[in-house]
Scaffold this active site. Sequence first.
Site, short mmCIF file in Angstrom:
data_model
loop_
_atom_site.label_atom_id
_atom_site.label_comp_id
_atom_site.label_asym_id
_atom_site.label_seq_id
_atom_site.Cartn_x
_atom_site.Cartn_y
_atom_site.Cartn_z
N CYS A 42 -2.84 0.99 2.76
CA CYS A 42 -3.92 0.46 1.91
C CYS A 42 -4.53 -0.78 2.56
O CYS A 42 -3.86 -1.51 3.29
CB CYS A 42 -3.36 0.10 0.53
SG CYS A 42 -4.64 -0.46 -0.63
N ASP A 44 -5.28 -3.40 1.09
CA ASP A 44 -4.80 -4.58 0.36
C ASP A 44 -4.26 -5.64 1.32
O ASP A 44 -3.41 -5.33 2.17
CB ASP A 44 -3.70 -4.14 -0.63
CG ASP A 44 -3.37 -5.22 -1.65
OD1 ASP A 44 -3.04 -6.35 -1.23
OD2 ASP A 44 -3.46 -4.94 -2.86
N ARG A 46 -2.19 -7.81 0.99
CA ARG A 46 -0.77 -8.12 0.85
C ARG A 46 0.14 -7.11 1.52
O ARG A 46 1.36 -7.22 1.45
CB ARG A 46 -0.42 -8.21 -0.65
CG ARG A 46 -1.17 -9.32 -1.38
CD ARG A 46 -1.07 -9.15 -2.88
NE ARG A 46 -1.77 -7.95 -3.33
CZ ARG A 46 -1.84 -7.55 -4.62
NH1 ARG A 46 -1.22 -8.27 -5.53
NH2 ARG A 46 -2.50 -6.47 -4.95
N HIS A 98 1.56 1.36 -2.07
CA HIS A 98 2.28 0.21 -2.62
C HIS A 98 2.13 0.18 -4.13
O HIS A 98 1.11 0.59 -4.67
CB HIS A 98 1.77 -1.10 -1.99
CG HIS A 98 0.34 -1.43 -2.32
ND1 HIS A 98 -0.01 -2.37 -3.26
CD2 HIS A 98 -0.82 -0.93 -1.85
CE1 HIS A 98 -1.34 -2.44 -3.33
NE2 HIS A 98 -1.86 -1.59 -2.50
N CYS A 101 -1.12 -1.04 -6.75
CA CYS A 101 -2.34 -0.78 -5.98
C CYS A 101 -3.58 -0.80 -6.89
O CYS A 101 -3.67 -0.03 -7.85
CB CYS A 101 -2.24 0.58 -5.27
SG CYS A 101 -3.66 0.93 -4.22
ZN LIG Z 1 -3.72 -0.73 -2.63
#
Ligand SMILES: [Zn+2]
Length: 199
Positions: A42, A44, A46, A98, A101
Amino acid sequence: MASIDNLFENNKAWADNIENEHPGFFEELSKQQSPDYLWIGCSDSRVPANELLNLMPGEVFVHRNIANQVIHTDLNCLSVIQYAVEVLKVKHVIVCGHYGCGGVNAAMGDAQFGLIDNWLRHIKDVIRLHKATLDAEQDEQAKFNMLCELNVMEQVANVSNTTILKDAWARGQDITVHGFVYNLADGILKNLEVSVDGK
Ligand SMILES: [Zn+2]
């Protein structure tokens, strides 16, 4: 407003640190890359591939998009997979989702976010495909976690069903596709044990 000046300072410190610990690292790496892993994760912020795997530059080939999806017609993702499999000859393809998400969460609701709704439609397909399983889970958090995992499993199937992987396995190439999920709350990766090796 955040300045970008610190990025160059950070970069210099990072490069100096690696060079100190491994003299000649960058010069050697500049000649070629031969990663063993392709990471499809992803976007993301993080969930950074190299950092959470504790791998150095050169060790993992990376593709990231919102909610770590592998769409049959996405030339970007397919090109990454083809290059990784046929040229770099990676040994493992890892699809990593994750918990928590935002893309998966958005697909669970009806709110509209614009263009990205079209991208998230694919996760709504995952919801439709696994409706009975998801409906059986009453707890909303558990259902959200379950969908994050199911989404990874669907993308593992999508990678495995590309002509790229099918051709590689037909050639006898040693390559395995895996599904992982990452926990933002403790930094720990979980293997969903859905690996496919074409045998
Ligand atoms: Zn995500």
